[in-house]
Design a protein around this motif. Structure first.
Motif, PDB file in Angstrom:
ATOM      1  N   GLU A 126       0.860  -1.285   0.005  1.00  0.00           N
ATOM      2  CA  GLU A 126       0.023   0.192  -0.100  1.00  0.00           C
ATOM      3  C   GLU A 126       0.771   1.316  -0.148  1.00  0.00           C
ATOM      4  N   SER A 153      -1.622 -12.621   2.149  1.00  0.00           N
ATOM      5  CA  SER A 153      -2.087 -11.003   1.981  1.00  0.00           C
ATOM      6  C   SER A 153      -2.135 -10.110   2.953  1.00  0.00           C
ATOM      7  N   ARG A 169       0.656  -7.101   3.566  1.00  0.00           N
ATOM      8  CA  ARG A 169      -0.151  -5.722   3.992  1.00  0.00           C
ATOM      9  C   ARG A 169       0.359  -5.193   5.502  1.00  0.00           C
TER      10      ARG A 169
END
Length: 81
Positions: free
Chosen positions: A1, A36, A40
């Protein structure tokens, strides 16, 4: 991100998961956490990413403990491959 935040519109990042030197502790955590979420939350153990011009890569590598994990490509966002 976070990586796409430093890139201008129209550029993205292609990250080679196999190039990341993941500390052993993250391998232990990954036994209980989905990939995932590992990406993150823990960034696979990557502490900092430098985005540098190709003509500066050799200088950066020679003067740091850094290593290459990917490249900047046309597109948006970051893709882990």
């Amino acid at each position: 991100e976070n990586l796409p935040r430093v890139l201008p519109n129209g550029l993205g990042a292609k990250i080679q998961r196999s190039a990341i030197k993941t500390p052993k502790i993250f391998e232990l955590i990954a036994k209980s956490v989905e990939q995932s979420e590992m990406d993150r939350t823990f960034n696979c153990g990557v502490g900092m990413v430098l985005v540098v011009c190709k003509d500066k890569v050799d200088h950066i590598l020679a003067n740091s403990d850094g290593y290459i994990i990917g490249e900047i490509v046309k597109g948006n966002g970051a893709k882990m491959i």
